[in-house]
Design an enzyme around this catalytic site. Structure first.
Site, PDB file in Angstrom:
ATOM      1  N   TYR A 133      12.423  48.244   6.526  1.00 19.64           N
ATOM      2  CA  TYR A 133      12.458  48.641   7.933  1.00 19.64           C
ATOM      3  C   TYR A 133      11.354  49.667   8.166  1.00 19.64           C
ATOM      4  O   TYR A 133      11.502  50.846   7.845  1.00 19.64           O
ATOM      5  CB  TYR A 133      13.833  49.222   8.253  1.00 19.64           C
ATOM      6  CG  TYR A 133      14.103  49.485   9.720  1.00 19.64           C
ATOM      7  CD1 TYR A 133      13.206  49.136  10.712  1.00 19.64           C
ATOM      8  CD2 TYR A 133      15.299  50.095  10.110  1.00 19.64           C
ATOM      9  CE1 TYR A 133      13.474  49.379  12.042  1.00 19.64           C
ATOM     10  CE2 TYR A 133      15.587  50.341  11.435  1.00 19.64           C
ATOM     11  CZ  TYR A 133      14.672  49.978  12.398  1.00 19.64           C
ATOM     12  OH  TYR A 133      14.942  50.224  13.718  1.00 19.64           O
ATOM     13  N   LYS A 161      10.300  44.366   8.545  1.00 22.22           N
ATOM     14  CA  LYS A 161      10.435  44.489  10.001  1.00 22.22           C
ATOM     15  C   LYS A 161       9.430  45.542  10.443  1.00 22.22           C
ATOM     16  O   LYS A 161       9.608  46.735  10.209  1.00 22.22           O
ATOM     17  CB  LYS A 161      11.856  44.910  10.357  1.00 22.22           C
ATOM     18  CG  LYS A 161      12.121  45.217  11.824  1.00 22.22           C
ATOM     19  CD  LYS A 161      13.566  45.682  11.989  1.00 22.22           C
ATOM     20  CE  LYS A 161      13.948  45.968  13.429  1.00 22.22           C
ATOM     21  NZ  LYS A 161      13.297  47.204  13.936  1.00 22.22           N
TER      22      LYS A 161
END
Length: 295
Positions: A133, A161
């Site tokens: 992330y 991501k």
């Protein structure tokens, strides 16, 4: 798992941080019914840093009761300390998560070596696939392409991501990352108002805030891209511009809480010290939701 639309719902909770299980399950059911590709639970939109370990587990169990076997659940397991992140990752695995989303949460700025060791340790503690992330606006740490490539060599770290770049930089970023991590590593993006161009350029996944409340228009964009209709995808994205303008002006988290309350799906406020929108901004959200016929 790491393809298409990953829809991130809010985590409704009371002022003491106790999760409203029924409200969360209503949100999750909307996503299951819309056949989203995955559900992003306890992401930034899900306010994971504001919830206790016990409440995070309750949220996972509640979502799994609705979605297990229907829509894969990607669960945020970020924490300040590595041992806490390991414990949360194991909780998620036991409670029904299908994958983990891991952010380098920190107070003291971290080095690349520290982040690598953190991720290596958490990934080794579970069997679940892990998505990196990269959220520098929140964590104040930016993953370089080189660090993502190093982490991609850990067996169960399989996706990233990233914040979506401006349209003019999409192809260059995708080509650079693909060359470093290979075809099997998933490259996904967040930042709803920019993501359509990344999908058209060949990104694998859209990690979406608005998809967590209004999955249908987001799935329509994903389908248009999959069917090789970029003009249709761009038109669908442009139709949502009034909502993107609100996201940019007030933050996606505050806007999506206001929209969920306006529709009567939940009755919840963001976790303090985050405050609900001012009345005038709430009115703007209601008007946009009605004008776009979002349900």
């Amino acid at each position: 798992m790491f393809r298409g639309l990953s829809a991130f719902p809010i985590t409704p909770a009371d002022a003491d941080g106790r999760v409203d299980v029924e409200a969360l399950q209503r949100l999750v059911k909307r996503l299951v019914d819309a056949k989203v590709d995955s559900i992003g639970l306890l992401g930034s939109t899900g306010s994971y840093p504001y919830l206790s370990r016990a409440e995070r587990r309750r949220a996972i169990e509640a979502a799994a009761a609705i979605a297990k076997g229907k829509s894969p659940i990607l669960v945020g397991s970020g924490a300040m300390r590595t041992d806490e992140a390991v414990a949360l990752a194991r909780d998620a695995e036991e409670a029904g998560a299908d994958a983990l989303l891991l952010a380098p949460v920190s107070y003291t700025p971290l080095t690349d070596r520290e982040v690598f060791t953190h991720f290596e340790t958490v990934a080794a503690a579970v069997k679940l696939p892990v998505c990196i992330y990269n959220n520098p606006g929140t964590t104040h740490f930016t993953f370089s392409a080189g660090l993502v490539a190093r982490l991609s060599r850990i067996a169960n770290i399989v996706a990233v991501k990233n914040p979506a770049p401006d349209a003019g930089h999409v192809f260059a970023q995708l080509e650079d990352l693909r060359a470093r991590v290979g075809r099997d590593f998933s490259l996904g993006f967040s930042g709803d108002w920019k993501v359509t161009e990344t999908l058209i350029a060949g990104a694998d996944a859209w990690y979406s805030v608005v998809g967590g409340l209004f999955p249908e228009p987001c799935m329509a964009i994903v389908r248009a891209v999959r069917e090789g209709k970029p003009a249709d995808a761009r038109k669908l994205n442009a139709d949502l511009q009034p909502l993107w303008d609100l996201f940019i002006a007030h933050s996606s988290l505050r806007v999506v809480y206001a929209a969920a309350n306006a529709l009567g799906i939940v009755k919840a406020a963001p976790p303090r010290p985050i405050l609900p929108l001012e009345p005038d901004a709430e009115r703007q959200v209601r008007e946009v939701v009605e004008r776009l016929r979002l349900r």
